[in-house]
Design an enzyme around this catalytic site. Structure first.
Site, PDB file in Angstrom:
ATOM      1  N   HIS A 196       0.184   4.767  -2.394  1.00 45.92           N
ATOM      2  CA  HIS A 196       0.093   6.141  -1.791  1.00 45.92           C
ATOM      3  C   HIS A 196       1.136   7.022  -2.054  1.00 45.92           C
ATOM      4  O   HIS A 196       1.136   8.219  -1.984  1.00 45.92           O
ATOM      5  CB  HIS A 196      -0.046   5.905   0.061  1.00 45.92           C
ATOM      6  CG  HIS A 196      -1.512   5.722   0.034  1.00 45.92           C
ATOM      7  ND1 HIS A 196      -2.209   5.808   1.264  1.00 45.92           N
ATOM      8  CD2 HIS A 196      -2.539   4.813  -0.194  1.00 45.92           C
ATOM      9  CE1 HIS A 196      -3.313   5.296   1.383  1.00 45.92           C
ATOM     10  NE2 HIS A 196      -3.467   4.729   0.304  1.00 45.92           N
ATOM     11  N   ARG A 217       0.861  -1.165   0.055  1.00 49.69           N
ATOM     12  CA  ARG A 217       0.057  -0.037   0.139  1.00 49.69           C
ATOM     13  C   ARG A 217       0.901   1.363  -0.016  1.00 49.69           C
ATOM     14  O   ARG A 217       0.509   2.242  -0.606  1.00 49.69           O
ATOM     15  CB  ARG A 217      -0.865  -0.166   1.374  1.00 49.69           C
ATOM     16  CG  ARG A 217      -2.004   1.094   1.114  1.00 49.69           C
ATOM     17  CD  ARG A 217      -3.023   1.012   2.445  1.00 49.69           C
ATOM     18  NE  ARG A 217      -3.958   1.976   2.486  1.00 49.69           N
ATOM     19  CZ  ARG A 217      -4.284   2.636   3.551  1.00 49.69           C
ATOM     20  NH1 ARG A 217      -3.460   2.334   4.754  1.00 49.69           N
ATOM     21  NH2 ARG A 217      -5.176   3.556   3.578  1.00 49.69           N
ATOM     22  N   HIS A 272      -6.535  -5.516  -2.680  1.00 50.89           N
ATOM     23  CA  HIS A 272      -7.262  -5.751  -1.466  1.00 50.89           C
ATOM     24  C   HIS A 272      -7.633  -7.377  -1.179  1.00 50.89           C
ATOM     25  O   HIS A 272      -8.634  -7.783  -0.323  1.00 50.89           O
ATOM     26  CB  HIS A 272      -8.484  -5.008  -1.427  1.00 50.89           C
ATOM     27  CG  HIS A 272      -8.402  -3.383  -1.177  1.00 50.89           C
ATOM     28  ND1 HIS A 272      -9.351  -2.717  -1.602  1.00 50.89           N
ATOM     29  CD2 HIS A 272      -6.969  -2.879  -0.969  1.00 50.89           C
ATOM     30  CE1 HIS A 272      -8.672  -1.437  -1.292  1.00 50.89           C
ATOM     31  NE2 HIS A 272      -7.438  -1.484  -0.972  1.00 50.89           N
ATOM     32  N   ASN A 330      -3.774   8.635   5.376  1.00 53.78           N
ATOM     33  CA  ASN A 330      -2.488   7.861   5.839  1.00 53.78           C
ATOM     34  C   ASN A 330      -2.501   7.626   7.424  1.00 53.78           C
ATOM     35  O   ASN A 330      -1.694   6.921   8.012  1.00 53.78           O
ATOM     36  CB  ASN A 330      -1.242   8.382   5.410  1.00 53.78           C
ATOM     37  CG  ASN A 330      -1.101   8.317   4.174  1.00 53.78           C
ATOM     38  OD1 ASN A 330      -1.466   7.667   3.234  1.00 53.78           O
ATOM     39  ND2 ASN A 330      -0.562   9.471   3.288  1.00 53.78           N
TER      40      ASN A 330
HETATM   41  C1  HEM Z   1      -9.114   1.858  -5.746  1.00 54.01           C
HETATM   42  C2  HEM Z   1      -9.210   2.593  -4.837  1.00 54.01           C
HETATM   43  C3  HEM Z   1      -8.617   2.572  -3.231  1.00 54.01           C
HETATM   44  C4  HEM Z   1      -9.196   2.738  -2.421  1.00 54.01           C
HETATM   45  C5  HEM Z   1     -10.695   3.511  -2.197  1.00 54.01           C
HETATM   46  C6  HEM Z   1      -8.433   2.044  -1.096  1.00 54.01           C
HETATM   47  C7  HEM Z   1      -8.807   2.250   0.238  1.00 54.01           C
HETATM   48  C8  HEM Z   1      -8.220   1.467   1.098  1.00 54.01           C
HETATM   49  C9  HEM Z   1      -8.661   1.622   2.628  1.00 54.01           C
HETATM   50  C10 HEM Z   1      -9.750   2.562   3.167  1.00 54.01           C
HETATM   51  C11 HEM Z   1      -7.986   0.706   3.312  1.00 54.01           C
HETATM   52  C12 HEM Z   1      -8.057   0.345   4.920  1.00 54.01           C
HETATM   53  C13 HEM Z   1      -7.016   1.662   5.637  1.00 54.01           C
HETATM   54  C14 HEM Z   1      -7.424   1.680   7.073  1.00 54.01           C
HETATM   55  O1  HEM Z   1      -8.376   0.816   7.662  1.00 54.01           O
HETATM   56  O2  HEM Z   1      -6.520   1.981   7.966  1.00 54.01           O
HETATM   57  C15 HEM Z   1      -6.983   0.110   2.270  1.00 54.01           C
HETATM   58  C16 HEM Z   1      -6.107  -0.936   2.750  1.00 54.01           C
HETATM   59  C17 HEM Z   1      -5.270  -1.524   1.675  1.00 54.01           C
HETATM   60  N1  HEM Z   1      -4.948  -1.073   0.330  1.00 54.01           N
HETATM   61 FE1  HEM Z   1      -6.166   0.082  -0.556  1.00 54.01          FE
HETATM   62  N2  HEM Z   1      -7.411   1.395  -1.711  1.00 54.01           N
HETATM   63  C18 HEM Z   1      -7.586   1.502  -3.083  1.00 54.01           C
HETATM   64  C19 HEM Z   1      -6.562   0.841  -3.847  1.00 54.01           C
HETATM   65  C20 HEM Z   1      -5.486   0.393  -3.425  1.00 54.01           C
HETATM   66  C21 HEM Z   1      -4.317   0.252  -4.158  1.00 54.01           C
HETATM   67  C22 HEM Z   1      -4.169   0.664  -5.866  1.00 54.01           C
HETATM   68  C23 HEM Z   1      -3.468  -0.614  -3.497  1.00 54.01           C
HETATM   69  C24 HEM Z   1      -2.185  -1.274  -4.097  1.00 54.01           C
HETATM   70  C25 HEM Z   1      -1.782  -1.620  -5.160  1.00 54.01           C
HETATM   71  C26 HEM Z   1      -4.045  -0.988  -2.314  1.00 54.01           C
HETATM   72  C27 HEM Z   1      -3.442  -1.639  -1.476  1.00 54.01           C
HETATM   73  C28 HEM Z   1      -4.083  -1.670  -0.204  1.00 54.01           C
HETATM   74  C29 HEM Z   1      -3.682  -2.779   0.875  1.00 54.01           C
HETATM   75  C30 HEM Z   1      -2.473  -3.753   0.685  1.00 54.01           C
HETATM   76  C31 HEM Z   1      -4.292  -2.426   2.141  1.00 54.01           C
HETATM   77  C32 HEM Z   1      -4.081  -3.129   3.496  1.00 54.01           C
HETATM   78  C33 HEM Z   1      -3.075  -2.452   4.039  1.00 54.01           C
HETATM   79  C34 HEM Z   1      -2.591  -3.122   5.400  1.00 54.01           C
HETATM   80  O3  HEM Z   1      -3.379  -4.036   6.166  1.00 54.01           O
HETATM   81  O4  HEM Z   1      -1.883  -2.306   6.142  1.00 54.01           O
HETATM   82  N3  HEM Z   1      -5.390  -0.238  -2.240  1.00 54.01           N
HETATM   83  N4  HEM Z   1      -7.320   0.761   1.121  1.00 54.01           N
END
Ligand code: HEM
Ligand SMILES: *[C@@H]1O[C@H](CO)[C@@H](O)[C@H](O)[C@H]1NC(C)=O
Ligand SMILES: *[C@@H]1O[C@H](CO)[C@@H](O)[C@H](O)[C@H]1NC(C)=O
Ligand SMILES: *[C@@H]1O[C@H](CO)[C@@H](O)[C@H](O)[C@H]1NC(C)=O
Ligand SMILES: *[C@@H]1O[C@H](CO)[C@@H](O)[C@H](O)[C@H]1NC(C)=O
Length: 333
Positions: free
Chosen positions: A70, A66, A197, A98
């Site tokens: 970002h 992630r 995800h 973040n």
């Molecule tokens: C399409 C738009 C996207 C939205 C709206 C989004 C939103 C989010 C949100 C809200 C979370 C949870 C954050 C939290 O609760 O603290 C999350 C987690 C995550 N996102 Fe996304 N995301 C998007 C695209 C992506 C992309 C493009 C990637 C990587 C290529 C990605 C990788 C991840 C990963 C791996 C997690 C888990 C992180 C962890 O467990 O620490 N996301 N995302």
């Protein structure tokens, strides 16, 4: 008599232009062999540090993946996300998407330290994020791809940009598409990269509005399956602790696979931004979800391609920016 200078000048200009483009490539080009002579072990060093971190933190590969996202969405893949607050700028780490959410910065520091001890002053923090994302996906069962390298590190951070450019989990599909398009990524990139995800966690506050009083009639989001809704309501009671964690992929939470897409087909997308890729009436994203759900190799191939596309977002190259010695600080500050 004035002789027309045109023929000679045109030739000279052509030669000059050809030389110029040889010496100054007009579009910044990253390369798989950028550190081939200066830091040949950069990939294996990165992978070793992440493997160590994985021993005590099964979530770390998701968190590191992630960070690259970002970083790249805010002024390009330039390591700006990694900078702490300074006298002259506010950290992107404290921007809404973040704050209390991005993690793994200590592991990035460990990777940087291990690389510095092999090849001091050579590898950028922006490249470390690209390498860490690739190693993380691969170590979790996902595809391998050759990472393009040669990014340099920013001299500043853009907190306001982090607040506006990173997609929100409550964005309607059209806004997700627009935010990807703004950095040169298309709808296939969106559906593909959202497949990240397939691992990691999200806090209740990022999806709990869907569970209660979400529709005009006061009910939960009707695109959540009844059994999944029940389990999420148990985990995240109304007005409960918004920082409790849920698996983004309830089926295989720590594995990088294509189950994410089957989850969407089964109305088990955790975030609104996930489920609407499948549940938005007649959206172009639906057929891509169906294709990846039915064919993991197609997803893996597309993921590798889209990660390279994302990693190419306006990098600093050549003599722009710098190679930070500490990923958290601009050199000399
Ligand atoms: C399409 C738009 C996207 C939205 C709206 C989004 C939103 C989010 C949100 C809200 C979370 C949870 C954050 C939290 O609760 O603290 C999350 C987690 C995550 N996102 Fe996304 N995301 C998007 C695209 C992506 C992309 C493009 C990637 C990587 C290529 C990605 C990788 C991840 C990963 C791996 C997690 C888990 C992180 C962890 O467990 O620490 N996301 N995302
Ligand atoms: C490079 O990495 C390999 C495998 O991790 C290791 O065996 C080798 O000693 C390393 N070489 C250098 C110069 O660090
Ligand atoms: C972030 O976490 C810290 C410490 O856990 C807490 O004091 C602070 O209120 C949190 N901020 C937000 C915006 O959630
Ligand atoms: C549900 O939301 C509506 C509109 O925001 C609000 O008027 C109503 O009081 C809410 N109902 C409950 C039970 O929270
Ligand atoms: C799955 O996708 C791969 C890669 O795009 C393709 O080569 C293969 O033919 C597909 N398999 C099926 C059964 O469609």
């Amino acid at each position: 008599m004035i002789r027309s200078p045109a023929p000679f000048s045109l030739t000279a200009m052509t030669v000059f232009a050809a030389l110029w483009f040889l010496l100054h490539p007009s579009s910044a080009q990253l390369s798989p062999s950028f550190y081939a002579t200066t830091c040949p072990n950069v990939s294996s060093i990165t992978q070793t540090v992440i493997q160590q971190a994985l021993q005590s933190d099964p979530r770390i590969t998701a968190s590191l993946t992630r960070l690259h996202f970002h970083d790249c969405f805010v002024d390009g893949c330039d390591g700006s996300l990694l900078l702490d607050d300074s006298a002259t700028f506010k950290s992107e780490k404290d921007a809404a998407p973040n704050l209390n959410s991005t993690r793994g910065f200590d592991v990035v520091d460990n990777i940087k330290a291990a690389i510095e001890s092999s090849c001091p002053g050579t590898v950028s923090c922006a490249d470390i994020l690209a390498l860490a994302a690739q190693a993380s996906v691969f170590l979790s069962g996902g595809p391998y791809w050759t990472v393009l390298l040669g990014r340099r590190d920013s001299l500043t951070a853009n907190q306001a940009g982090a607040n506006t450019l990173i997609p929100s989990p409550f964005d309607p599909l059209a806004n997700l598409i627009a935010k990807f398009s703004a950095v040169g990524l298309d709808t296939t990139d969106l559906v593909t990269l959202a497949g990240a995800h397939t691992f990691g966690r999200a806090q209740c506050k990022t999806f709990s509005p869907r569970l209660y009083n979400f529709t005009a009639n006061g009910g939960p989001d009707s695109t959540i399956s009844p059994s999944y809704l029940y389990s999420l309501q148990q985990l995240c009671p109304q007005n409960g602790d918004g920082t409790v964690l849920a698996n983004l992929d309830p089926v295989t939470p720590n594995t990088f696979d294509n189950k994410y897409y089957a989850n969407l087909q089964n109305n088990q997308g955790l975030l609104l931004s996930d489920q609407e890729l499948y549940s938005t009436a007649s959206a172009a994203t639906i057929s891509i979800v169906n294709s990846f759900s039915g064919n993991q190799s197609a997803f893996f191939q597309s993921f590798a391609r889209s990660m390279i596309n994302m990693g190419n977002i306006t990098p600093l190259t050549g003599s722009n920016g710098e190679i930070r010695s500490n990923c958290r600080k601009v050199n000399g500050s």
